[in-house]
Design a protein around this motif. Structure first.
Motif, PDB file in Angstrom:
ATOM      1  N   LYS A 374      26.398   7.003  -3.683  1.00 56.93           N
ATOM      2  CA  LYS A 374      27.569   6.847  -3.117  1.00 56.93           C
ATOM      3  C   LYS A 374      27.452   6.655  -1.394  1.00 56.93           C
ATOM      4  CE  LYS A 374      31.646   4.769  -5.112  1.00 56.93           C
ATOM      5  NZ  LYS A 374      31.847   5.101  -6.235  1.00 56.93           N
ATOM      6  N   ARG A 375      27.100   8.082  -0.584  1.00 55.73           N
ATOM      7  CA  ARG A 375      26.751   8.533   0.481  1.00 55.73           C
ATOM      8  C   ARG A 375      25.318   8.056   0.486  1.00 55.73           C
ATOM      9  NH1 ARG A 375      29.666  13.714   0.310  1.00 55.73           N
ATOM     10  NH2 ARG A 375      31.374  12.651   0.469  1.00 55.73           N
ATOM     11  N   TRP A 376      24.334   8.169  -0.343  1.00 59.31           N
ATOM     12  CA  TRP A 376      23.276   7.367   0.145  1.00 59.31           C
ATOM     13  C   TRP A 376      23.287   6.372  -0.009  1.00 59.31           C
ATOM     14  CZ3 TRP A 376      20.463   3.677  -2.591  1.00 59.31           C
ATOM     15  CH2 TRP A 376      19.061   3.557  -2.062  1.00 59.31           C
ATOM     16  N   GLU A 377      24.327   5.400  -0.405  1.00 61.83           N
ATOM     17  CA  GLU A 377      24.053   4.314  -0.218  1.00 61.83           C
ATOM     18  C   GLU A 377      24.565   3.712   0.997  1.00 61.83           C
ATOM     19  OE1 GLU A 377      25.993   1.879  -2.983  1.00 61.83           O
ATOM     20  OE2 GLU A 377      25.802   0.077  -2.542  1.00 61.83           O
ATOM     21  N   GLU A 378      25.730   4.621   1.758  1.00 61.20           N
ATOM     22  CA  GLU A 378      26.380   4.312   2.972  1.00 61.20           C
ATOM     23  C   GLU A 378      25.470   4.702   3.950  1.00 61.20           C
ATOM     24  OE1 GLU A 378      30.517   5.969   1.382  1.00 61.20           O
ATOM     25  OE2 GLU A 378      29.854   6.777   2.995  1.00 61.20           O
ATOM     26  N   THR A 382      21.002   3.990   8.337  1.00 68.31           N
ATOM     27  CA  THR A 382      20.927   4.511   9.075  1.00 68.31           C
ATOM     28  C   THR A 382      20.316   5.899   9.409  1.00 68.31           C
ATOM     29  OG1 THR A 382      22.850   5.501   7.651  1.00 68.31           O
ATOM     30  CG2 THR A 382      23.744   3.600   9.603  1.00 68.31           C
ATOM     31  N   MET A 383      19.466   6.319   8.251  1.00 64.21           N
ATOM     32  CA  MET A 383      18.584   7.597   8.489  1.00 64.21           C
ATOM     33  C   MET A 383      17.811   7.593   9.738  1.00 64.21           C
ATOM     34  SD  MET A 383      20.549   9.457   6.435  1.00 64.21           S
ATOM     35  CE  MET A 383      18.921  11.110   6.693  1.00 64.21           C
ATOM     36  N   PRO A 384      17.210   6.138   9.802  1.00 63.56           N
ATOM     37  CA  PRO A 384      16.204   5.858  11.628  1.00 63.56           C
ATOM     38  C   PRO A 384      16.483   6.874  12.133  1.00 63.56           C
ATOM     39  CG  PRO A 384      16.282   4.673   9.377  1.00 63.56           C
ATOM     40  CD  PRO A 384      17.581   4.960   9.370  1.00 63.56           C
ATOM     41  N   TYR A 385      18.244   6.225  12.488  1.00 63.73           N
ATOM     42  CA  TYR A 385      18.855   6.823  13.315  1.00 63.73           C
ATOM     43  C   TYR A 385      18.698   8.471  13.869  1.00 63.73           C
ATOM     44  CZ  TYR A 385      21.091   1.957  14.607  1.00 63.73           C
ATOM     45  OH  TYR A 385      20.200   0.650  14.739  1.00 63.73           O
ATOM     46  N   LEU A 386      18.401   9.365  13.153  1.00 63.14           N
ATOM     47  CA  LEU A 386      18.099  10.548  12.715  1.00 63.14           C
ATOM     48  C   LEU A 386      17.350  10.982  13.811  1.00 63.14           C
ATOM     49  CD1 LEU A 386      20.141  12.764  11.491  1.00 63.14           C
ATOM     50  CD2 LEU A 386      18.164  12.410   9.670  1.00 63.14           C
ATOM     51  N   ARG A 387      16.162  10.356  13.935  1.00 61.51           N
ATOM     52  CA  ARG A 387      15.288  10.456  14.324  1.00 61.51           C
ATOM     53  C   ARG A 387      15.259  10.727  16.396  1.00 61.51           C
ATOM     54  NH1 ARG A 387       9.979   7.372  16.068  1.00 61.51           N
ATOM     55  NH2 ARG A 387      11.194   6.003  17.043  1.00 61.51           N
ATOM     56  N   GLU A 388      16.078  10.295  16.602  1.00 61.10           N
ATOM     57  CA  GLU A 388      17.057  10.724  17.768  1.00 61.10           C
ATOM     58  C   GLU A 388      17.483  11.185  18.064  1.00 61.10           C
ATOM     59  OE1 GLU A 388      16.640   7.111  16.973  1.00 61.10           O
ATOM     60  OE2 GLU A 388      14.600   6.839  18.739  1.00 61.10           O
ATOM     61  N   ALA A 389      18.615  11.717  16.903  1.00 60.75           N
ATOM     62  CA  ALA A 389      19.580  13.188  17.214  1.00 60.75           C
ATOM     63  C   ALA A 389      18.503  14.090  16.978  1.00 60.75           C
ATOM     64  CB  ALA A 389      20.501  12.827  16.160  1.00 60.75           C
ATOM     65  N   LEU A 390      17.794  13.859  16.491  1.00 61.30           N
ATOM     66  CA  LEU A 390      16.768  15.575  16.381  1.00 61.30           C
ATOM     67  C   LEU A 390      15.599  15.334  17.700  1.00 61.30           C
ATOM     68  CD1 LEU A 390      15.384  15.200  12.564  1.00 61.30           C
ATOM     69  CD2 LEU A 390      16.715  16.418  13.481  1.00 61.30           C
ATOM     70  N   TRP A 391      15.023  14.283  18.173  1.00 60.19           N
ATOM     71  CA  TRP A 391      14.657  14.298  19.052  1.00 60.19           C
ATOM     72  C   TRP A 391      15.383  15.107  20.132  1.00 60.19           C
ATOM     73  CZ3 TRP A 391      10.207  13.672  21.875  1.00 60.19           C
ATOM     74  CH2 TRP A 391       9.888  13.538  23.664  1.00 60.19           C
TER      75      TRP A 391
END
Ligand SMILES: Cc1cc2nc3c(=O)[nH]c(=O)nc-3n(C[C@H](O)[C@H](O)[C@H](O)COP(=O)(O)OP(=O)(O)OC[C@H]3O[C@@H](n4cnc5c(N)ncnc54)[C@H](O)[C@@H]3O)c2cc1C
Length: 535
Positions: A374-378, A382-391
């Motif tokens: 379920k977590r994966w589905e949610e 949205t995972m692509p937004y992680l790149r900005e957070a890491l940047w």
């Protein structure tokens, strides 16, 4: 509004969980973020347009900045440093096929180069303009975004080619149907882009890749209009429909796309299973796919990706408890996480679940139910937004992907990871590397490897490090039995590596095909084929 210098909508972002920072510090060291320039400062660099006036063409600086780059790591670095190099001379937003044809004819008359633009989510430089003496027009298909027809008898839907994922699905859902094409870039990528770059969605096991979904449509080319009919199948010689798949804007502009849709399924669930070690996990995945159980998606993380995903998942207490329970059952530090989906009628899903439980048991798989699924589905889009957070924390992240036969999976995966892990040794920099397998076939699967490194002290040096990582590992891929891309396409970044897999004659045939539709070579030069003497 769409972010001009990164992924997605400006109102959406993803925070790194508190332990993620510590995790990365431990793996590759403390990082220092690089500064980012403003949109205004980039707009002030945009040169005067060389395009003649046309009512459909906009030459405003902001439109030209927003269409100058895609979503690769070099593109992110360009937008954060302001070092774009080249901008298109203008952008057109056609609303009909006739307007696309009119624009191509205008470009022919005025000797203008053309870049077809879908959602601009390319990660391999597909839509980036390059230095040229001729003016460059980007044609953004985003206003052709409607469901034009739905043939419920034959399950064929006709869309404007610029329709992005969410609008494809919402317009179909309203009528009880789905396309079922869910690349991680779903939020912004378009139907035309999927066809032109041979995309693959997360649930390709049920719905197929775009090759299976694309039934036909309309293409406007410099040589005229081509309507591709929608036969269920045909032995009428080489397939013109196939020629458009992966054409990357070199042969024309796909203006209408006809796709094979499905009725919405009654039920869909995602499950997570852990395996104590890689070889058992990989053999289980192969057995599941080769037994043709009705899975809709399957993803298998190696031990480092499993460790990384659990560390970045947040919910520390819950994960710690789960890991303790897994350890008790034999899945400890080398454990590998498999995520899979079942989609269909209740009876189909129940049958598949009991079949798969039997198979995973024989490979020591530990079934954990739907909680992590379920977590994966949610979070799946949205995972692509992680790149900005890491940047923002000073880390650069990118991916490399390929596909190969089962017998070669371990060899290629290990060589890709080793190449990435050691590419910055000379710089005394560590690279955190992890992999999952996805998009499974009876014959083999896709290998998808992510790498994270600290940004250097300048944007340019960070880009140079990326080039080292990317080029050395792309060579490893094509020289060790992998395709240069399973799903991201060729663009400009992969074009120099394509001749290794196509061969001299193959490249010559592709070039002749492009020339047949575009004899004056104005469609997206430099993408797909290196436009020098690569034959
Ligand atoms: C975060 C992220 C995740 C991603 N995940 C996936 C994934 O899961 N699966 C996957 O397959 N890809 C993925 N990609 C890659 C990318 O989204 C795909 O290549 C996608 O198909 C590109 O679609 P687009 O509409 O954005 O096309 P664009 O990037 O705009 O264009 C791509 C190419 O297609 C051509 N083109 C676009 N529209 C047309 C048209 N109408 N007619 C002719 N040519 C056209 C362009 O000229 C260009 O050469 C991901 C990218 C990102 C940034």
């Amino acid at each position: 509004m769409r972010r001009w210098n990164g992924w997605g909508d400006e109102t959406n972002s993803l925070d790194l969980p508190p332990n993620a920072d510590m995790f990365l510090k431990d793996k590759i060291g403390t990082a220092t973020p690089l500064p980012s320039v403003s949109l205004e400062s980039v707009m002030s660099q945009v040169p005067v347009s060389r395009l003649p006036e046309h009512p459909l063409i906009v030459v405003a600086e902001e439109d030209r900045v927003r269409h100058a780059r895609g979503q690769s790591l070099p593109d992110l670095l360009a937008s954060r440093s302001g070092d774009f190099g080249v901008f298109p001379d203008g952008v057109a937003y056609p609303e009909t096929s006739d307007q696309v044809a009119e624009l191509l004819s205008f470009c022919g008359d005025k000797d203008i180069l053309v870049i077809p633009y879908g959602g601009g989510t390319s990660v391999v430089g597909h839509i980036n303009p390059f230095q040229s003496e001729k003016p460059i027009l980007t044609i953004d298909m985003g206003r052709m975004n409607r469901l034009m027809d739905l043939d419920k008898d034959s399950l064929i839907a006709t869309f404007g080619a610029g329709t992005p994922g969410p609008q494809v699905e919402s317009q179909l859902h309203a009528k009880g149907y789905t396309l079922g094409h869910f690349p991680q870039s779903f939020e912004l990528a378009t139907l035309g882009g999927w066809v032109a770059s041979r995309s693959s969605g997360q649930q390709s096991l049920r719905y197929g890749r775009i090759e299976q979904l694309f039934a036909g449509g309309r293409v406007e080319t410099p040589k005229g209009r081509m309507d591709i009919p929608t036969f269920p199948a045909s032995s009428g010689g080489p397939d013109v429909r196939e020629m458009m798949l992966g054409s990357e804007g070199r042969m024309g502009i796909i203006s209408e796309v006809k796709v094979r849709v499905s009725k919405l399924a009654d039920q869909e669930n995602f499950y997570v299973i852990f395996f104590p070690e890689w070889s058992k996990a990989k053999d289980a995945a192969k057995a599941l796919v080769q037994s043709r159980i009705q899975l809709s998606m399957l993803r298998l993380s190696n031990a480092i990706e499993t460790e990384t995903q659990l560390a970045l998942a947040g919910h520390e207490m819950q994960i710690a408890l789960m890991e303790k329970a897994l350890s008790f059952r034999g899945a400890d530090s080398g454990k590998c996480m498999m995520t899979l989906g079942l989609t269909g009628s209740k009876a189909q899903c129940n049958a598949a679940l009991s079949q798969l439980k039997k198979i995973i048991k024989s490979f020591s798989g530990i079934y954990t139910g739907t909680m992590l699924g379920k977590r994966w589905e949610e979070k799946r889009f949205t995972m692509p937004y992680l790149r900005e957070a890491l940047w923002d924390k000073g880390y650069a992240v990118d991916t490399l992907e390929t596909a190969t036969n089962w017998e070669n999976v371990d060899n290629l995966l290990n060589k890709m990871e080793e190449s990435l892990r050691t590419a910055l040794n000379d710089e005394n920099e560590k690279v955190h590397v992890f992999t999952h397998l996805s998009h499974f076939y009876g014959q083999g699967c896709s290998i998808y490897t992510t790498y994270v490194y600290r940004t250097a002290d300048t944007h340019q040096k960070t880009l140079d490090w990326w080039a080292k990582l990317k080029h050395s590992t792309s060579a490893v891929i094509v020289n060790n039995g992998g395709t240069i891309s399973h799903q991201h396409g060729v663009g400009k970044d992969h074009a120099p590596f394509l001749p290794v897999e196509k061969g001299k004659l193959g490249i010559m045939a592709i070039r002749s095909l492009c020339d047949a539709f575009d004899p004056e070579k104005r469609m997206n030069p430099g993408t797909l084929l290196v436009d020098t003497n690569d034959e």
